[in-house]
Motif scaffolding. Structure first.
Motif, short mmCIF file in Angstrom:
data_model
loop_
_atom_site.label_atom_id
_atom_site.label_comp_id
_atom_site.label_asym_id
_atom_site.label_seq_id
_atom_site.Cartn_x
_atom_site.Cartn_y
_atom_site.Cartn_z
N LYS A 13 28.90 24.83 -20.22
CA LYS A 13 30.42 24.59 -19.79
C LYS A 13 31.24 26.18 -19.45
CE LYS A 13 32.32 20.93 -20.73
NZ LYS A 13 32.83 19.87 -21.90
N ASP A 54 20.00 13.23 -22.49
CA ASP A 54 21.47 13.49 -22.65
C ASP A 54 22.38 13.39 -21.48
OD1 ASP A 54 24.27 14.69 -23.26
OD2 ASP A 54 23.38 15.48 -25.41
N LYS A 99 21.23 22.69 -29.41
CA LYS A 99 21.39 21.86 -28.09
C LYS A 99 23.25 21.90 -27.85
CE LYS A 99 22.54 17.89 -27.75
NZ LYS A 99 23.48 17.10 -27.30
N GLU A 100 23.74 21.65 -28.53
CA GLU A 100 25.15 21.70 -28.56
C GLU A 100 25.85 23.01 -28.07
OE1 GLU A 100 29.52 20.42 -30.90
OE2 GLU A 100 27.47 21.05 -32.01
N LEU A 127 22.41 25.10 -19.58
CA LEU A 127 22.33 23.59 -19.43
C LEU A 127 20.96 23.00 -19.56
CD1 LEU A 127 25.47 22.80 -17.23
CD2 LEU A 127 25.42 22.21 -19.56
N SER A 154 25.64 13.61 -21.04
CA SER A 154 26.78 14.49 -20.97
C SER A 154 26.13 15.88 -20.26
CB SER A 154 27.33 14.85 -22.19
OG SER A 154 28.09 13.70 -22.72
N VAL A 155 24.95 16.27 -20.71
CA VAL A 155 24.42 17.37 -20.20
C VAL A 155 23.88 17.22 -18.71
CG1 VAL A 155 22.26 19.04 -20.36
CG2 VAL A 155 23.54 17.88 -22.38
N ALA A 176 19.72 23.10 -22.98
CA ALA A 176 20.23 21.96 -23.78
C ALA A 176 19.48 20.71 -23.36
CB ALA A 176 21.81 21.69 -23.68
N LEU A 177 19.09 20.67 -22.08
CA LEU A 177 18.51 19.47 -21.81
C LEU A 177 17.14 19.37 -22.15
CD1 LEU A 177 19.03 16.93 -19.80
CD2 LEU A 177 18.01 18.15 -17.93
N TYR A 210 24.72 23.70 -24.57
CA TYR A 210 25.55 22.77 -23.64
C TYR A 210 27.12 23.31 -23.52
CZ TYR A 210 28.68 18.70 -22.69
OH TYR A 210 29.63 18.02 -22.07
N ASN A 226 26.92 17.44 -16.55
CA ASN A 226 27.47 18.70 -16.24
C ASN A 226 26.66 19.47 -15.38
OD1 ASN A 226 30.20 19.68 -17.83
ND2 ASN A 226 29.06 18.01 -18.96
#
Length: 219
Positions: free
Chosen positions: A73, A98, A65-66, A88, A100-101, A91-92, A69, A104
């Motif tokens: 970016k 999340d 996931k990290e 992204l 932050s996700v 990751a979501l 993400y 972004n």
């Protein structure tokens, strides 16, 4: 590893990369080290290098996931917006709430010129984390661009309340209140004036000019 973490926290990216190279020469198999190096390259505006180390970190068992993400970016920094959204969203899918996700994803849509989707994701980010000042700020920008000064002011006010040192949020709040003709304009204008007299006076002039039909620019 502790030294790499410390260097990252200090923002000493050049030294971090230098130290990481030594780890790499010794055959380091620590995924975290590769991810930290990737982040350092991202902040140095070198997304291609960042991606290379993220891929290595993933192979070594780093958090998917990290890494998705961070890859998103990187692709956004490269202007590859569709690829950024792909990563992204991956990751979501692993953590749908999340902030932050979500934020972004909104940023990428904004870069693509898709204001409605950007707004939708900024709103989701504020719902996921009401204390995410950047999400409130970016949401405010979308409303301001649509000349919805009331909603813009609400968002910028929330962002500024979360961080009284967030100058851009204060500046845009004053801009929105001026365009709206809000009674709170004088209160926040005075705060801005005390922080930056010259810019506050210029903002007021530009706002009055915009009210006469000319273009206004946010911070």
């Amino acid at each position: 590893m502790e030294e790499l973490r410390k260097l990252f926290e200090e923002g000493n990216y050049d030294q971090l990369i230098k130290e990481f190279k030594e780890y790499e020469k010794k055959g380091s198999e620590d995924a975290e080290a590769y991810i930290l190096a990737a982040k350092a390259y991202y902040y140095k505006k070198k997304p291609k290098d960042s991606l290379k180390y993220l891929e290595k970190g993933l192979k070594l068992g780093g958090d998917k996931k990290e890494i998705d993400y961070l890859m998103g970016k990187d692709y956004a920094l490269m202007g590859k917006y569709d690829k950024a959204l792909e990563k992204l969203n991956e990751a979501l899918s692993l953590k749908p709430d999340d902030a932050s996700v979500l934020l972004n994803i909104g940023v990428v849509y904004a870069l693509k010129g898709d204001r409605q989707n950007a707004r939708d994701y900024f709103e989701k980010a504020t719902q996921a984390d009401p204390n995410e000042k950047k999400a409130w700020y970016d949401l405010g920008v979308t409303y301001f661009m649509d000349k919805n000064y009331e909603k813009a002011a609400e968002c910028f006010r929330k962002s500024y309340e979360l961080d009284g040192d967030f100058y851009e949020a204060l500046y845009n709040l004053v801009s929105s209140l001026c365009m709206k003709g809000d009674q709170d304009f004088d209160k926040y204008y005075q705060i801005l004036y005390e922080k930056d007299k010259k810019r506050a006076e210029l903002l007021k002039k530009v706002c009055e000019r915009e009210k006469r039909g000319r273009r206004f620019r946010l911070w």
